[in-house]
Design a protein around this motif. Structure first.
Motif, PDB file in Angstrom:
ATOM      1  N   THR A   6      11.015 -13.417  -0.194  1.00  0.00           N
ATOM      2  CA  THR A   6      10.007 -12.986  -1.105  1.00  0.00           C
ATOM      3  C   THR A   6      10.452 -13.154  -2.631  1.00  0.00           C
ATOM      4  OG1 THR A   6      11.339 -10.927  -1.114  1.00  0.00           O
ATOM      5  CG2 THR A   6       9.473 -11.238   0.602  1.00  0.00           C
TER       6      THR A   6
ATOM      7  N   SER B  77       8.715  -7.625  -4.501  1.00  0.00           N
ATOM      8  CA  SER B  77       8.958  -6.361  -4.518  1.00  0.00           C
ATOM      9  C   SER B  77       8.816  -5.678  -5.997  1.00  0.00           C
ATOM     10  CB  SER B  77      10.321  -5.668  -3.694  1.00  0.00           C
ATOM     11  OG  SER B  77      11.315  -6.508  -4.283  1.00  0.00           O
TER      12      SER B  77
ATOM     13  N   ARG C  39       3.982  -8.869   0.519  1.00  0.00           N
ATOM     14  CA  ARG C  39       3.888  -7.488  -0.123  1.00  0.00           C
ATOM     15  C   ARG C  39       2.837  -6.613   0.512  1.00  0.00           C
ATOM     16  NH1 ARG C  39       0.502  -6.343  -5.513  1.00  0.00           N
ATOM     17  NH2 ARG C  39      -1.139  -7.318  -4.391  1.00  0.00           N
TER      18      ARG C  39
ATOM     19  N   PHE D 160       4.103  -5.325   3.668  1.00  0.00           N
ATOM     20  CA  PHE D 160       5.234  -4.363   3.261  1.00  0.00           C
ATOM     21  C   PHE D 160       4.591  -2.858   3.119  1.00  0.00           C
ATOM     22  CE2 PHE D 160       8.192  -2.400   0.256  1.00  0.00           C
ATOM     23  CZ  PHE D 160       9.274  -2.592   1.183  1.00  0.00           C
ATOM     24  N   ASN D 161       3.524  -3.044   2.211  1.00  0.00           N
ATOM     25  CA  ASN D 161       2.914  -1.821   1.987  1.00  0.00           C
ATOM     26  C   ASN D 161       2.345  -1.118   3.145  1.00  0.00           C
ATOM     27  OD1 ASN D 161       3.539  -2.275  -0.703  1.00  0.00           O
ATOM     28  ND2 ASN D 161       1.596  -2.341  -1.594  1.00  0.00           N
TER      29      ASN D 161
ATOM     30  N   ASP E 202       4.704   0.857   4.723  1.00  0.00           N
ATOM     31  CA  ASP E 202       5.219   1.848   4.062  1.00  0.00           C
ATOM     32  C   ASP E 202       4.249   3.075   4.530  1.00  0.00           C
ATOM     33  OD1 ASP E 202       7.352   2.214   2.723  1.00  0.00           O
ATOM     34  OD2 ASP E 202       6.212   2.143   0.712  1.00  0.00           O
TER      35      ASP E 202
END
Lengths: 187, 484
Positions: A24, A94, A180, A183-184, A187
């Protein structure tokens, strides 16, 4: 790390270095052609021919000293504020995107955009001088209204790479941005 | 009768083509068949495009959309309108270039024949344009683009949307300019036979290279109102710009005469312009405030709502190439009374229109006839009129016919430099011809310079949004919209 040669919109050669730090995190360096001796010589030569013409007409040697000073100051100003040697784009999935401009004199100017402000990275078209060109830009999100775009940050403004190069950079950016997003979502 | 009329129109146009092109051996079926499966990359150029409103603007937009539907690549080039500049995309990936050129007069840009060349050349090269299609003789940019396209040796098509006179100074000058601009254009399209005649005379053209393709209306926009209540009054609607050319002075004579004769007669007038004062004066003098309504300027979408309030549509134009307004009115199911000028008699079959001479007396006679028809109750219903008028003028048909022109044009050879100079000098008179021949040479040298500074190979090829392999059409396959 790999070096690739592309051309810019005027047909000049530019070198693109791609450096992969992790999945990343990626950096692009676009190296513009160095200032050629020929252009420096041409510029100074023109200035001096003009100065000597003025001197022959006015017969005042202040003209010559003024030309000397202004040529030197002009050159320094050009190297320090105008001529860009390298433009780099550091993508950290990130954190955000960092853009660095390196001038010929060694001066660097850096701008950083946090990831949560970035809506997307896109290739857009614009009319520039007497040309219609493609350019890469970052769309910034309006903090009050998440659906709207508050502003556009154009990238590689001095190198102006052609479409092939932009597509390459764009694809890498999208890879990281999509990371991202997933990933979000986790999350 | 209706179908017969259309048939006769089609026949006429086909016959025209056949006689026209038999000598040049093209436009015959074999030739067209040969070119049939080709797609073109078309660039529409005009100073007039949305957000500006008008007939030319909607013509360009609708034609482009239908051509995209038929698989061609279309882009539009116009000048910047205020904040709207740069490159924009419209429905179905129609790409519009709003170029930052200075507007001089009446939304038309200035022409120097050279200053827009670098940018236009860059666009033509990056979009791989094969046919440049310019619109409207009032647009300087359209003429510039034709000039540059010929220097670049691209095929050129020009559509003329208006009629001109021959007598006054301004038309003498425009006619001269048109002669120069059109003498080496590959093909010209006019909107009616009258307009063709006019253009051929004005620009001293060979009628063989002029085709007639009428305008069209979007019939879904103009439908009769099924909920309209029956009233015992008669309403006459006038929708036009209130200018001299539209015959507003005649209206000033018609209103008092008709209102005196028929106490149940009402007028609704839509539009704005310098002649509004005449109507207001008449209304004042004869105390007709309750019977003559002035609606002021109308937005495009409001026109239908005004039209359906009336029974009779009145058009008093003194000159008109092709009258869209009467087709729109007929499509809304109104009876049409119009002057017999320009291309108007070609537009609708006699059953749907009452033609009069452009005088107060004749127009009043026409209106009386229309009122008598209405009172006799023998009129077809608005729905029946709408259904009959609907297939007359569709954009799909216009696109199909334009496509034929493109197919033909793409088989022609563009005049090389020496022949172009010859043509200019022999066709446009020695003085004008020589001046423009000089400009042709200058623009050619300019092109050499541009090719030296930015060669064609350096210019990025634009991503196709429309046409074969277009990014847009791939992503969203074109839906079969039900327009008719």
């Amino acid at each position: 790390m790999e070096d690739r040669t592309f051309s810019d919109i005027e047909g000049g050669k530019i070198i693109v270095q791609e450096r992969l730090f992790s999945k990343t995190c990626k950096e692009f360096n676009i190296i513009c052609p160095k200032m050629s001796v020929r252009s420096v010589v041409t510029a100074t030569f023109t200035a001096w021919v003009a100065a000597y013409a003025m001197y022959a007409y006015t017969e005042n040697n202040m003209v010559l000293s003024a030309t000397t000073v202004s040529t030197i100051i002009g050159l320094l100003f050009y190297l320090h504020f105008v001529k860009i040697d390298q433009e780099s784009l550091l993508l950290i999935g990130s954190l955000g995107i960092q853009m660095t401009l390196t001038y010929t004199s060694g001066k660097e100017s850096t701008e950083f955009i946090e990831m949560h402000k970035i809506k997307d990275v896109v290739i857009n078209e614009a009319i520039f001088m007497q040309k219609a060109i493609y350019y890469l830009c970052i769309l910034l999100e309006d903090p009050s209204e998440p659906k709207r775009i508050s502003s556009i940050v154009p990238l590689f403004q001095s190198a102006k790479p052609n479409l092939n190069c932009l597509v390459q950079v764009y694809n890498s950016c999208q890879e990281i941005l999509s990371e991202r997003k997933s990933f979000n979502l986790v999350d | 009768m209706d179908s017969h009329h259309i048939q006769s129109m089609v026949d006429r146009s086909e016959e025209g083509h056949r006689t026209c092109f038999s000598t040049t051996t093209c436009f015959t079926d074999e030739c067209l068949h040969h070119a049939a499966n080709r797609t073109h990359s078309i660039c529409m150029v005009s100073d007039f495009f949305y957000p500006n409103m008008g007939g030319v603007e909607s013509h360009i937009y609708q034609l482009s959309q239908c051509l995209i539907e038929r698989g061609h690549k279309v882009i539009i080039v116009t000048h910047a309108y205020g904040d709207r500049k740069g490159i924009r995309y419209l429905t179905n990936g129609l790409k519009v270039y709003y170029l930052p050129l200075k507007v001089m007069y009446n939304q038309s840009t200035a022409t120097t024949l050279l200053h827009s060349f670098p940018l236009l050349r860059y666009i033509f090269v990056r979009e791989r344009v094969t046919i440049v299609h310019s619109h409207s003789s009032f647009s300087a940019m359209a003429h510039d683009a034709l000039f540059h396209a010929k220097t670049l040796r691209l095929h050129t098509v020009f559509t003329d949307h208006s009629l001109f006179g021959f007598a006054d100074v301004s038309s003498v000058l425009t006619n001269k300019l048109l002669t120069v601009s059109l003498c080496d254009t590959t093909h010209i399209i006019c909107v009616s036979y009258t307009s063709k005649e006019n253009t051929v005379l004005r620009a001293a053209l060979d009628p063989k290279i002029v085709s007639v393709i009428p305008n069209a209306v979007d019939p879904t926009d103009f439908t009769p109102d099924p909920h309209r209540a029956k009233e015992n009054k008669i309403t006459i609607v006038v929708v036009s710009r209130l200018v001299y050319r539209k015959g507003i002075d005649l209206l000033g004579g018609i209103i008092p005469e008709m209102c005196q004769k028929y106490p149940d007669l009402h007028f609704i007038i839509g539009g704005e312009g310098p002649k509004r004062i005449i109507i207001e004066e008449v209304r004042e003098r004869y105390q007709l405030h309750d019977r003559v309504q002035l609606k002021g300027a109308l937005e495009h979408q409001e026109v239908r709502d005004v039209l359906v309030q009336g029974d009779i549509f009145l058009n008093m134009s003194l000159t008109e190439a092709f009258c869209m307004a009467i087709v729109e009115a007929a499509s809304c199911g109104l009876q049409v009374v119009s002057t017999r000028v320009g291309g108007i008699p070609e537009v609708l079959p006699e059953d749907y229109i009452i033609l009069c001479e452009p005088s107060v007396k004749s127009l009043c006679g026409g209106l009386e006839k229309a009122i008598k028809n209405m009172k006799s109750g023998k009129l077809p219903s608005p729905d029946a009129i709408h259904r009959a008028v609907r297939p007359f003028y569709t954009w799909r048909d216009v696109a199909e016919r334009s496509e034929k022109v493109y197919d033909w044009v793409s088989l022609q050879t563009v005049l090389p430099m020496n022949k172009r100079l010859d043509r200019l000098i022999t066709h446009c008179g020695v003085v004008t011809g020589c001046i423009f021949a000089f400009f042709v040479v200058v623009s050619y040298i300019f092109l050499m310079f541009l090719r030296w500074t930015t060669p064609d190979s350096v210019i990025d090829i634009a991503v196709n949004a429309t046409g074969p392999g277009g990014a847009w059409s791939r992503q969203y396959p074109p839906k079969k919209r039900l327009k008719n």
